[in-house]
Structure formats: C-alpha cells, structure tokens
Design a protein around this motif. Sequence first.
Motif, short mmCIF file in Angstrom:
data_model
loop_
_atom_site.label_atom_id
_atom_site.label_comp_id
_atom_site.label_asym_id
_atom_site.label_seq_id
_atom_site.Cartn_x
_atom_site.Cartn_y
_atom_site.Cartn_z
N GLU A 123 -47.20 -27.83 17.68
CA GLU A 123 -46.37 -27.47 18.83
C GLU A 123 -46.20 -25.95 18.98
O GLU A 123 -46.33 -25.41 20.08
CB GLU A 123 -44.99 -28.11 18.62
CG GLU A 123 -44.21 -28.37 19.89
CD GLU A 123 -44.85 -29.45 20.75
OE1 GLU A 123 -44.98 -29.19 21.96
OE2 GLU A 123 -45.23 -30.51 20.22
N VAL A 124 -45.95 -25.26 17.87
CA VAL A 124 -45.64 -23.83 17.92
C VAL A 124 -46.75 -23.03 18.61
O VAL A 124 -46.49 -22.04 19.31
CB VAL A 124 -45.35 -23.29 16.49
CG1 VAL A 124 -46.53 -23.49 15.56
CG2 VAL A 124 -44.95 -21.82 16.52
N LEU A 125 -48.00 -23.47 18.46
CA LEU A 125 -49.12 -22.72 19.04
C LEU A 125 -49.13 -22.82 20.56
O LEU A 125 -49.77 -22.01 21.24
CB LEU A 125 -50.45 -23.22 18.47
CG LEU A 125 -50.65 -23.00 16.97
CD1 LEU A 125 -51.98 -23.58 16.51
CD2 LEU A 125 -50.59 -21.50 16.63
N LEU A 126 -48.43 -23.80 21.09
CA LEU A 126 -48.39 -23.97 22.54
C LEU A 126 -47.13 -23.33 23.13
O LEU A 126 -46.94 -23.32 24.35
CB LEU A 126 -48.40 -25.47 22.91
CG LEU A 126 -49.48 -26.31 22.21
CD1 LEU A 126 -49.30 -27.80 22.53
CD2 LEU A 126 -50.87 -25.86 22.64
N SER A 127 -46.28 -22.78 22.26
CA SER A 127 -44.96 -22.32 22.70
C SER A 127 -45.00 -20.99 23.46
O SER A 127 -44.09 -20.67 24.20
CB SER A 127 -44.05 -22.14 21.47
OG SER A 127 -44.51 -21.02 20.71
N GLY A 128 -46.07 -20.21 23.24
CA GLY A 128 -46.13 -18.89 23.89
C GLY A 128 -45.25 -17.86 23.19
O GLY A 128 -45.22 -16.70 23.58
N ASN A 129 -44.54 -18.25 22.15
CA ASN A 129 -43.66 -17.33 21.42
C ASN A 129 -44.45 -16.64 20.31
O ASN A 129 -44.68 -17.18 19.24
CB ASN A 129 -42.49 -18.14 20.84
CG ASN A 129 -41.48 -17.27 20.13
OD1 ASN A 129 -41.83 -16.21 19.59
ND2 ASN A 129 -40.22 -17.70 20.12
N GLU A 130 -44.86 -15.40 20.58
CA GLU A 130 -45.77 -14.69 19.68
C GLU A 130 -45.22 -14.51 18.28
O GLU A 130 -45.94 -14.67 17.29
CB GLU A 130 -46.13 -13.32 20.25
CG GLU A 130 -47.49 -13.34 20.94
CD GLU A 130 -47.85 -11.98 21.47
OE1 GLU A 130 -47.89 -11.02 20.67
OE2 GLU A 130 -48.08 -11.87 22.69
N ALA A 131 -43.94 -14.16 18.21
CA ALA A 131 -43.32 -13.92 16.89
C ALA A 131 -43.35 -15.20 16.07
O ALA A 131 -43.68 -15.19 14.88
CB ALA A 131 -41.89 -13.43 17.07
#
Length: 243
Positions: free
Chosen positions: A211-219
């Motif tokens: 999921e995190v890779l699709l979040s757009g949240n770079e950090a």
Amino acid sequence: MVFRPFLSPAALYFCPMRIDIITLFPEMFEGFLSQSILKRAQDKGLANLHIHQLRDYVAQDNKHKNVDDYAFGGGAGMVMAVEPIINCMEHLEKTVRYDEKIFVTPDGERLTQKRVNSLSIKENLLILCGRYKGVDQRIRDHFITMELSIGDYVLSGGELAAAVIADSVVRLIPGVLSDESSALLDSFQGDLLDAPVYTRPAEYRGMKVPEVLLSGNEAKIDEWRYQQSLEKTKLRRPDLLKD
Ligand code: SAH
C-alpha cells in the motif's frame, strides 16, 4: 567531452573511458558489446571498448602460431606464453597510458562494488583474459598492475570475467544509465541490499503491491524502503552490517 563528477569530486574526468581487452576469443564479446548498456555507452561516446585478438601478436617466425605451450615442470594443461602477450601490451602502450593493467584470475582480489566504483573513475583500463592453466607467471609479476577474480569458482576463460568488469564499471559512468541516481541506490553501494521493487498493475491475481508505494508520500516510501533493505540485509547478508 564528458564531465564525470560522479563518485568522487576529486576525480573530474573529461574524456570517455577506454577499455582494451586482450583475448583469444574476440567473438565472445560481439553480442555483449552490441547490446544494451555497453552499446549505449559507446554510441553516446562515453566509453570505447577495443577487443584484441592475442593470436595476431604471435611473432612472425613462430611457425605454429602458438599462443600456449607446455608447463615447465610437467603436469596437465597448457600455459599462455609470455611473448604474444608482451607484444600485444607493448603495441597498445605505444599510444595508451593505462591506469590499470588487469589480469582476471580466480586467485585475484575478489571483485566488489567498491573496486568497481574506483575503476569507474579511471580513464584507460586494460584487461587480459586467461585461458588454459592461465598465463606465464612472469606476465603477472612484471606487467600486470591488478588481479581480479569475479568469484570463488573456476571458469574456462577470462572473457566472462572481463565482460563482468566492463559492464559493472561502464554503467557507472554518468550519462550511461538514464537515471544515474538509480546506480547509487543499488545493493552494495552502501551497506544495504536494494529494496524490493514493483510495477503495474497494482494488483495481479490477488497479489497486491504494498500500500505505502501507492500512497505518494515520499518520506513514508523512503522509510519503508530503508526498513525493507535493512531487514533483507540482516537476513541474507549480515556480514555487510558488521561495521
Ligand atoms: N589454473 C587456474 C585457473 C585457470 S582457468 C587456477 O586454478 O587458478 C583459465 C582462465 O580463466 C584464468 O586464467 C582466468 O583468466 C579465467 N578465470 C577462471 N575463473 C575465473 C574467476 N573466478 N575470475 C576471473 N577469471 C577467471
């Protein structure tokens, strides 16, 4: 003209890298040099690779065109003779000053990314490929400046090892990869192995991309990748974390 401030600001180079390879089997390099990254590097003028047939340097009066001979002291296996190798090296050195003259050999220093990095900021490299039992020791003692092994196993010739060195070194020259920063994050560039990678589709037969890779949240993505790298390294290569 190429600006090469890639790995060490102290080493600013302005010319393409040149790699000369001495071999008894030049054809082995044909496909390899004409594809992918090595081809791109040459097409862009960032690297020049020259393959030399050792047999062409056998002295005229050597009727049998022998590049090898029996080992002094007896025993199985032929040894590559001094003269053709010296002839070839001396011919090349008339016009090129080599930073390193490398012999690939299983008893050499084991090739690491650190060594690859240091070679990637050189200008001119020479690689001698062995065959049979190897080359006459006098070549190694007096003409070679570096001996590299690509691993603890024995190949039938140095051509694959030379290709491994050429590929790993040339891909680090700025401009060769479409995104240089990608090479900096590869396994072994730091102390960590690379993180897992995914591409589209986000779901395939019920298998989902984290999921995190699709979040757009770079950090968050950076943190996730770091944790993944760390876990993988602990599991597979704890030796890299020792220091
Ligand atoms: N008798 C030698 C092996 C010769 S193999 C020994 O036991 O050390 C023939 C040639 O293949 C070598 O001269 C070397 O140029 C090349 N070669 C074989 N294995 C290699 C390796 N792991 N790394 C680099 N070059 C290798």
